[in-house]
Design a protein around this motif. Sequence first.
Motif, PDB file in Angstrom:
ATOM      1  N   GLU A 184      -0.042  13.257   2.021  1.00 38.69           N
ATOM      2  CA  GLU A 184       0.570  12.726   3.242  1.00 38.69           C
ATOM      3  C   GLU A 184      -0.482  12.529   4.317  1.00 38.69           C
ATOM      4  N   THR A 185      -0.308  11.481   5.097  1.00 32.00           N
ATOM      5  CA  THR A 185      -1.168  11.233   6.243  1.00 32.00           C
ATOM      6  C   THR A 185      -0.334  10.604   7.349  1.00 32.00           C
ATOM      7  N   PRO A 186      -0.581  10.985   8.604  1.00 35.00           N
ATOM      8  CA  PRO A 186       0.137  10.358   9.722  1.00 35.00           C
ATOM      9  C   PRO A 186      -0.444   9.001  10.096  1.00 35.00           C
ATOM     10  N   VAL A 187      -1.541   8.624   9.478  1.00 35.97           N
ATOM     11  CA  VAL A 187      -2.221   7.373   9.814  1.00 35.97           C
ATOM     12  C   VAL A 187      -1.581   6.223   9.043  1.00 35.97           C
ATOM     13  N   VAL A 188      -1.079   5.239   9.760  1.00 33.21           N
ATOM     14  CA  VAL A 188      -0.482   4.080   9.118  1.00 33.21           C
ATOM     15  C   VAL A 188      -1.584   3.148   8.627  1.00 33.21           C
ATOM     16  N   GLY A 189      -1.310   2.419   7.559  1.00 35.23           N
ATOM     17  CA  GLY A 189      -2.284   1.445   7.063  1.00 35.23           C
ATOM     18  C   GLY A 189      -2.556   1.614   5.587  1.00 35.23           C
ATOM     19  N   LYS A 190      -2.452   0.506   4.869  1.00 36.98           N
ATOM     20  CA  LYS A 190      -2.650   0.552   3.421  1.00 36.98           C
ATOM     21  C   LYS A 190      -4.087   0.878   3.048  1.00 36.98           C
ATOM     22  N   ALA A 191      -5.059   0.288   3.754  1.00 35.79           N
ATOM     23  CA  ALA A 191      -6.459   0.530   3.414  1.00 35.79           C
ATOM     24  C   ALA A 191      -6.807   2.014   3.532  1.00 35.79           C
ATOM     25  N   ASN A 192      -6.335   2.648   4.596  1.00 44.12           N
ATOM     26  CA  ASN A 192      -6.584   4.079   4.760  1.00 44.12           C
ATOM     27  C   ASN A 192      -5.939   4.877   3.628  1.00 44.12           C
ATOM     28  N   ALA A 193      -4.720   4.511   3.246  1.00 46.41           N
ATOM     29  CA  ALA A 193      -4.040   5.218   2.157  1.00 46.41           C
ATOM     30  C   ALA A 193      -4.789   5.044   0.846  1.00 46.41           C
ATOM     31  N   LEU A 194      -5.302   3.852   0.591  1.00 43.86           N
ATOM     32  CA  LEU A 194      -6.067   3.612  -0.629  1.00 43.86           C
ATOM     33  C   LEU A 194      -7.350   4.440  -0.643  1.00 43.86           C
ATOM     34  N   ARG A 195      -8.035   4.505   0.483  1.00 41.86           N
ATOM     35  CA  ARG A 195      -9.256   5.317   0.550  1.00 41.86           C
ATOM     36  C   ARG A 195      -8.942   6.786   0.310  1.00 41.86           C
ATOM     37  N   MET A 196      -7.871   7.259   0.915  1.00 46.63           N
ATOM     38  CA  MET A 196      -7.487   8.662   0.785  1.00 46.63           C
ATOM     39  C   MET A 196      -7.124   8.995  -0.662  1.00 46.63           C
ATOM     40  N   GLY A 197      -6.339   8.133  -1.281  1.00 42.93           N
ATOM     41  CA  GLY A 197      -5.975   8.364  -2.673  1.00 42.93           C
ATOM     42  C   GLY A 197      -7.169   8.268  -3.593  1.00 42.93           C
ATOM     43  N   ASP A 198      -8.028   7.300  -3.336  1.00 41.63           N
ATOM     44  CA  ASP A 198      -9.222   7.134  -4.164  1.00 41.63           C
ATOM     45  C   ASP A 198     -10.132   8.358  -4.103  1.00 41.63           C
ATOM     46  N   ALA A 199     -10.266   8.930  -2.912  1.00 39.25           N
ATOM     47  CA  ALA A 199     -11.125  10.111  -2.743  1.00 39.25           C
ATOM     48  C   ALA A 199     -10.592  11.309  -3.520  1.00 39.25           C
ATOM     49  N   ALA A 200      -9.277  11.314  -3.808  1.00 42.51           N
ATOM     50  CA  ALA A 200      -8.681  12.430  -4.531  1.00 42.51           C
ATOM     51  C   ALA A 200      -8.710  12.238  -6.043  1.00 42.51           C
ATOM     52  N   CYS A 201      -9.128  11.060  -6.495  1.00 44.76           N
ATOM     53  CA  CYS A 201      -9.140  10.773  -7.939  1.00 44.76           C
ATOM     54  C   CYS A 201     -10.270  11.514  -8.648  1.00 44.76           C
ATOM     55  N   GLY A 202     -10.010  11.866  -9.891  1.00 43.40           N
ATOM     56  CA  GLY A 202     -11.036  12.543 -10.673  1.00 43.40           C
ATOM     57  C   GLY A 202     -11.428  11.806 -11.928  1.00 43.40           C
ATOM     58  N   ALA A 203     -10.884  10.621 -12.168  1.00 47.44           N
ATOM     59  CA  ALA A 203     -11.139   9.918 -13.424  1.00 47.44           C
ATOM     60  C   ALA A 203     -11.386   8.439 -13.179  1.00 47.44           C
ATOM     61  N   PHE A 204     -12.030   7.817 -14.141  1.00 51.13           N
ATOM     62  CA  PHE A 204     -12.180   6.362 -14.225  1.00 51.13           C
ATOM     63  C   PHE A 204     -11.678   5.920 -15.584  1.00 51.13           C
ATOM     64  N   PRO A 205     -11.188   4.667 -15.654  1.00 47.13           N
ATOM     65  CA  PRO A 205     -11.024   3.678 -14.584  1.00 47.13           C
ATOM     66  C   PRO A 205      -9.926   4.068 -13.612  1.00 47.13           C
ATOM     67  N   ARG A 206      -9.805   3.290 -12.541  1.00 45.57           N
ATOM     68  CA  ARG A 206      -8.801   3.562 -11.514  1.00 45.57           C
ATOM     69  C   ARG A 206      -7.929   2.329 -11.308  1.00 45.57           C
ATOM     70  N   ILE A 207      -6.639   2.586 -11.215  1.00 49.04           N
ATOM     71  CA  ILE A 207      -5.649   1.533 -11.039  1.00 49.04           C
ATOM     72  C   ILE A 207      -4.984   1.724  -9.681  1.00 49.04           C
ATOM     73  N   TYR A 208      -4.852   0.656  -8.934  1.00 48.61           N
ATOM     74  CA  TYR A 208      -4.260   0.705  -7.602  1.00 48.61           C
ATOM     75  C   TYR A 208      -3.014  -0.173  -7.635  1.00 48.61           C
ATOM     76  N   ALA A 209      -1.857   0.415  -7.359  1.00 42.40           N
ATOM     77  CA  ALA A 209      -0.593  -0.295  -7.522  1.00 42.40           C
ATOM     78  C   ALA A 209       0.270  -0.171  -6.285  1.00 42.40           C
ATOM     79  N   ASP A 210       0.870  -1.279  -5.867  1.00 44.13           N
ATOM     80  CA  ASP A 210       1.833  -1.243  -4.767  1.00 44.13           C
ATOM     81  C   ASP A 210       3.070  -0.458  -5.199  1.00 44.13           C
ATOM     82  N   ALA A 211       3.689   0.222  -4.248  1.00 43.36           N
ATOM     83  CA  ALA A 211       4.822   1.077  -4.566  1.00 43.36           C
ATOM     84  C   ALA A 211       6.044   0.308  -5.049  1.00 43.36           C
TER      85      ALA A 211
END
Length: 276
Positions: free
Chosen positions: A60-87
């Motif tokens: 969870e983050t109080p910061v609105v914005g898709k780019a910020n959410a993508l960066r936050m989720g990406d930083a938490a990833c531990g594997a490759f490849p990575r898939i980014y999907a709209d909800a």
Amino acid sequence: MNPVASIVIPAHNEEAVIAAGLDRLLGGAAPGEFEVIVVANACADATVSAAARPGVRVLETPVVGKANALRMGDAACGAFPRIYADADVGLDADSARALAAALARPGVLAAAPRPVWDLEGATWVAGRVHRVHDALVAPHRALAGVGVYALGKEGHARVFPLPDVLSDDGWVHASFAPHERVVVDGASSVVRPARSVRAHLRRRVRVRLGNRQLADLGRPVNAVPLRLGDLGALLRAGRVSVLDAGCYLAVLLADRLLTRVRRGRPADWGTDASSR
């Protein structure tokens, strides 16, 4: 088991769709096959509780914005490849596996599925516009506009850290030469486009503004221009009707007029409620 891929899903007020999307993705997956991270950004609804389930990590983050959410989720990833999907986009386990497999091929740095358009509930005019637009762009389709893209480790290094752009998929698309990106026939994403002409125009204005922003950042999309001759070819082939073409051209004209009116105004990332 080591995850086949990490999957990041940014979600802003997506309680209406997030559960169904996760069920679709995980229903055909083995436990631990995918590392799934949902980033609930500035949500004022029940997105967090709707996303909570075994096999999904919810941030969870109080910061609105898709780019910020993508960066936050990406930083938490531990594997490759990575898939980014709209909800609000449907991606199943087989498609996620196919995207990961495509990125294992030499020289492939980025991949996207083929879209399947869910037009249920679309108005009479909007449905015709979507069908014509899809027929026009299908021969040139790549990474943008399908709600999902996937990156290998080398491709990821070109894209991240993702800047605060309106069009994240446009940024990704423009980061790769045509021979470095693929559309995977064995993968599909179920996309619910705008249900009304008004909602469609709002989306199209944002696309144009986003493309302009990317050009200003030195990463233009360079999309193949759609010409009247292309529409004429569809008409002659019987793939669209004269009525379809008329609806498409009328909405296209409104799109361009609105874009001129909004030039210079700020735009932010938001949710189109018509497709929920």
